[in-house]
Design a protein around this motif. Structure first.
Motif, PDB file in Angstrom:
ATOM      1  N   VAL A   1       0.837  -1.203   0.000  1.00 48.19           N
ATOM      2  CA  VAL A   1       0.000   0.000   0.000  1.00 48.19           C
ATOM      3  C   VAL A   1       0.869   1.249   0.000  1.00 48.19           C
ATOM      4  O   VAL A   1       0.604   2.209  -0.731  1.00 48.19           O
ATOM      5  CB  VAL A   1      -0.949  -0.024   1.215  1.00 48.19           C
ATOM      6  N   GLN A   2       1.907   1.248   0.801  1.00 48.27           N
ATOM      7  CA  GLN A   2       2.781   2.422   0.881  1.00 48.27           C
ATOM      8  C   GLN A   2       3.487   2.669  -0.447  1.00 48.27           C
ATOM      9  O   GLN A   2       3.690   3.818  -0.843  1.00 48.27           O
ATOM     10  CB  GLN A   2       3.803   2.233   2.004  1.00 48.27           C
ATOM     11  N   ARG A   3       3.852   1.605  -1.155  1.00 45.32           N
ATOM     12  CA  ARG A   3       4.529   1.761  -2.437  1.00 45.32           C
ATOM     13  C   ARG A   3       3.600   2.415  -3.457  1.00 45.32           C
ATOM     14  O   ARG A   3       3.988   3.335  -4.181  1.00 45.32           O
ATOM     15  CB  ARG A   3       5.009   0.416  -2.937  1.00 45.32           C
ATOM     16  N   THR A   4       2.346   1.964  -3.502  1.00 45.94           N
ATOM     17  CA  THR A   4       1.388   2.549  -4.440  1.00 45.94           C
ATOM     18  C   THR A   4       1.121   4.009  -4.107  1.00 45.94           C
ATOM     19  O   THR A   4       1.066   4.874  -4.983  1.00 45.94           O
ATOM     20  CB  THR A   4       0.068   1.753  -4.407  1.00 45.94           C
ATOM     21  N   LEU A   5       0.954   4.284  -2.835  1.00 40.97           N
ATOM     22  CA  LEU A   5       0.693   5.657  -2.416  1.00 40.97           C
ATOM     23  C   LEU A   5       1.894   6.557  -2.698  1.00 40.97           C
ATOM     24  O   LEU A   5       1.741   7.715  -3.097  1.00 40.97           O
ATOM     25  CB  LEU A   5       0.346   5.687  -0.928  1.00 40.97           C
ATOM     26  N   SER A   6       3.095   6.039  -2.503  1.00 39.75           N
ATOM     27  CA  SER A   6       4.301   6.823  -2.765  1.00 39.75           C
ATOM     28  C   SER A   6       4.412   7.187  -4.236  1.00 39.75           C
ATOM     29  O   SER A   6       4.781   8.311  -4.581  1.00 39.75           O
ATOM     30  CB  SER A   6       5.538   6.038  -2.313  1.00 39.75           C
ATOM     31  N   VAL A   7       4.068   6.260  -5.119  1.00 33.90           N
ATOM     32  CA  VAL A   7       4.130   6.543  -6.550  1.00 33.90           C
ATOM     33  C   VAL A   7       3.071   7.565  -6.937  1.00 33.90           C
ATOM     34  O   VAL A   7       3.318   8.485  -7.725  1.00 33.90           O
ATOM     35  CB  VAL A   7       3.967   5.237  -7.364  1.00 33.90           C
ATOM     36  N   ALA A   8       1.860   7.431  -6.382  1.00 36.14           N
ATOM     37  CA  ALA A   8       0.762   8.313  -6.758  1.00 36.14           C
ATOM     38  C   ALA A   8       0.974   9.742  -6.276  1.00 36.14           C
ATOM     39  O   ALA A   8       0.653  10.703  -6.980  1.00 36.14           O
ATOM     40  CB  ALA A   8      -0.556   7.765  -6.212  1.00 36.14           C
ATOM     41  N   VAL A   9       1.496   9.892  -5.101  1.00 41.10           N
ATOM     42  CA  VAL A   9       1.649  11.231  -4.515  1.00 41.10           C
ATOM     43  C   VAL A   9       3.057  11.784  -4.729  1.00 41.10           C
ATOM     44  O   VAL A   9       3.242  12.918  -5.178  1.00 41.10           O
ATOM     45  CB  VAL A   9       1.313  11.198  -3.011  1.00 41.10           C
ATOM     46  N   GLY A  10       4.054  10.983  -4.420  1.00 44.12           N
ATOM     47  CA  GLY A  10       5.423  11.462  -4.549  1.00 44.12           C
ATOM     48  C   GLY A  10       5.989  11.349  -5.938  1.00 44.12           C
ATOM     49  O   GLY A  10       6.827  12.135  -6.355  1.00 44.12           O
ATOM     50  N   GLY A  11       5.551  10.366  -6.693  1.00 43.54           N
ATOM     51  CA  GLY A  11       6.029  10.185  -8.052  1.00 43.54           C
ATOM     52  C   GLY A  11       7.081   9.106  -8.152  1.00 43.54           C
ATOM     53  O   GLY A  11       7.737   8.747  -7.165  1.00 43.54           O
ATOM     54  N   SER A  12       7.211   8.567  -9.355  1.00 48.52           N
ATOM     55  CA  SER A  12       8.198   7.529  -9.624  1.00 48.52           C
ATOM     56  C   SER A  12       8.833   7.800 -10.973  1.00 48.52           C
ATOM     57  O   SER A  12       8.155   8.226 -11.926  1.00 48.52           O
ATOM     58  CB  SER A  12       7.535   6.147  -9.607  1.00 48.52           C
ATOM     59  N   GLU A  13      10.133   7.576 -11.076  1.00 48.80           N
ATOM     60  CA  GLU A  13      10.837   7.821 -12.327  1.00 48.80           C
ATOM     61  C   GLU A  13      10.473   6.743 -13.344  1.00 48.80           C
ATOM     62  O   GLU A  13      10.651   5.543 -13.095  1.00 48.80           O
ATOM     63  CB  GLU A  13      12.349   7.839 -12.078  1.00 48.80           C
ATOM     64  N   ALA A  14       9.959   7.187 -14.509  1.00 45.40           N
ATOM     65  CA  ALA A  14       9.525   6.254 -15.543  1.00 45.40           C
ATOM     66  C   ALA A  14      10.445   6.241 -16.740  1.00 45.40           C
ATOM     67  O   ALA A  14      10.284   5.405 -17.626  1.00 45.40           O
ATOM     68  CB  ALA A  14       8.101   6.596 -15.997  1.00 45.40           C
ATOM     69  N   GLY A  15      11.362   7.136 -16.820  1.00 44.65           N
ATOM     70  CA  GLY A  15      12.267   7.189 -17.960  1.00 44.65           C
ATOM     71  C   GLY A  15      12.978   8.517 -18.029  1.00 44.65           C
ATOM     72  O   GLY A  15      12.966   9.288 -17.052  1.00 44.65           O
ATOM     73  N   GLN A  16      13.563   8.807 -19.161  1.00 43.91           N
ATOM     74  CA  GLN A  16      14.304  10.041 -19.345  1.00 43.91           C
ATOM     75  C   GLN A  16      14.046  10.595 -20.738  1.00 43.91           C
ATOM     76  O   GLN A  16      13.745   9.851 -21.681  1.00 43.91           O
ATOM     77  CB  GLN A  16      15.811   9.819 -19.149  1.00 43.91           C
ATOM     78  N   VAL A  17      14.161  11.892 -20.853  1.00 41.61           N
ATOM     79  CA  VAL A  17      14.026  12.592 -22.120  1.00 41.61           C
ATOM     80  C   VAL A  17      15.349  13.289 -22.414  1.00 41.61           C
ATOM     81  O   VAL A  17      15.920  13.950 -21.528  1.00 41.61           O
ATOM     82  CB  VAL A  17      12.873  13.619 -22.076  1.00 41.61           C
ATOM     83  N   PHE A  18      15.809  13.164 -23.653  1.00 33.99           N
ATOM     84  CA  PHE A  18      17.078  13.767 -24.049  1.00 33.99           C
ATOM     85  C   PHE A  18      16.805  14.928 -24.991  1.00 33.99           C
ATOM     86  O   PHE A  18      16.022  14.809 -25.948  1.00 33.99           O
ATOM     87  CB  PHE A  18      17.978  12.733 -24.741  1.00 33.99           C
ATOM     88  N   GLU A  19      17.421  16.056 -24.708  1.00 31.15           N
ATOM     89  CA  GLU A  19      17.390  17.227 -25.585  1.00 31.15           C
ATOM     90  C   GLU A  19      18.835  17.648 -25.841  1.00 31.15           C
ATOM     91  O   GLU A  19      19.429  18.385 -25.044  1.00 31.15           O
ATOM     92  CB  GLU A  19      16.598  18.373 -24.969  1.00 31.15           C
ATOM     93  N   GLY A  20      19.382  17.156 -26.936  1.00 36.70           N
ATOM     94  CA  GLY A  20      20.790  17.406 -27.194  1.00 36.70           C
ATOM     95  C   GLY A  20      21.635  16.663 -26.176  1.00 36.70           C
ATOM     96  O   GLY A  20      21.545  15.441 -26.029  1.00 36.70           O
TER      97      GLY A  20
END
Length: 311
Positions: free
Chosen positions: A16-35
């Motif tokens: 439960v804490q893991r799901t709540l942490s992702v929903a409220v605090g956020g989780s890294e899903a990837g990266q975007v490159f600009e140059g």
């Protein structure tokens, strides 16, 4: 705040804490490159949804059997006011309560506050109070000064005794210390200040100046007596001859401390007590040095025969 209820869904609190942490605090899903620049991608609920308990309660938790359970069925969601940060010291939690003390000394305030807390507050088992900040630093400094000051005065007395080879002359010069102490205490009282660590440091500096003035005066007295001048006449002549030197020492020191004496900006809580003690002590030390030491020299002077042997 979540209060987990007991339901046979086969879920752990960590799930439960893991799901709540992702929903409220956020989780890294990837990266975007600009140059050559790189930015992380965080996935979480939108800001309005993160602040609403009813929306958070609709989060879906999936158990090992594949059931999809809303969070509100697993836990009671409440909004409470609590500490923003939990800090620890020596493996124990602690919370800091800050206060600013004005128009009185810290020592008496802490003593009064500590007595009031003991009478009116019943602390649960395992809880205790510890006074820190400037009070703790003051107590530590006072303990050091109680050791350093007597040792310093003893060394000064030893050097005076070695220089004059006379116990009475050394004692006469050391009498300048209480003469200077009176002025420093009176100056603190008149200015409404209390004894603090900066004031204690000011007393140490004041003692050095007072001893220097006494050393100059007693040395000249001994020279006059050695040359055959009577003690009564030598006392008057020495006080008059060393008047300018003693006053110039006091005036130049006081003028250098005047800016600190009237300081009001940052650091004035350190500068003002130190300057007040030194300036006030110089007034009494200068006057009493020229009056008391010549008057007492008759009882503290060595006999001419003894002086000729020591020199």
């Amino acid at each position: 705040m979540l209060y987990m209820s007991k339901h046979p869904y086969g879920l752990n609190v960590s799930d439960v804490q893991r799901t709540l942490s992702v929903a409220v605090g956020g989780s890294e899903a990837g990266q975007v490159f600009e140059g050559i620049r790189r930015f992380d991608i965080y996935v979480r609920l939108e800001e309005p949804a993160r602040n609403r308990a009813d929306v958070i309660g609709q989060l879906i938790i999936k158990n090992a059997a594949g059931q999809r359970i809303p969070l509100e069925e697993l836990a009671a969601i409440e909004e409470v006011v609590g500490p923003r940060q939990i800090t620890r010291e020596n493996n124990q939690r602690f919370i800091t309560i800050q206060t600013n003390v004005r128009d009185r000394d810290i020592g008496s305030f802490v003593a009064e506050a500590d007595a009031a807390i003991k009478q009116q507050v019943d602390l649960p088992p395992g809880y205790f109070l510890k006074w820190g900040g400037q009070f703790e630093l003051q107590q530590q400094a006072n303990k050091r000064l109680m050791i350093v000051v007597p040792i310093t005065l003893a060394l000064v007395f030893l050097m005076l005794f070695v220089n004059f080879r006379s116990l009475r002359n050394a004692l006469l010069i050391m009498l300048n210390i209480p003469l200077a102490l009176v002025g420093g205490i009176v100056a603190l009282w008149l200015s409404g200040q209390s004894l603090s660590v900066p004031a204690s440091v000011g007393f140490i500096a004041l003692f050095g100046i007072a001893l220097e003035n006494g050393l100059v005066l007693v040395s000249y007295l001994n020279e006059l007596v050695k040359d055959g001048v009577s003690i009564a006449e030598a006392s008057v002549r020495a006080a008059c001859a060393r008047l300018r030197a003693v006053i110039m020492t006091a005036v130049t020191t006081a003028l250098g401390l005047f800016p600190l004496l009237f300081a009001t900006g940052t650091g004035s809580e350190v500068q003002r007590p130190l300057a007040t003690v030194v300036v006030g002590g110089l007034v009494t030390a200068t006057i009493l040095t020229l009056l008391v030491i010549p008057a007492l020299y008759h009882w503290f002077a060595d006999k001419p025969a003894d002086m000729s042997e020591s020199h």
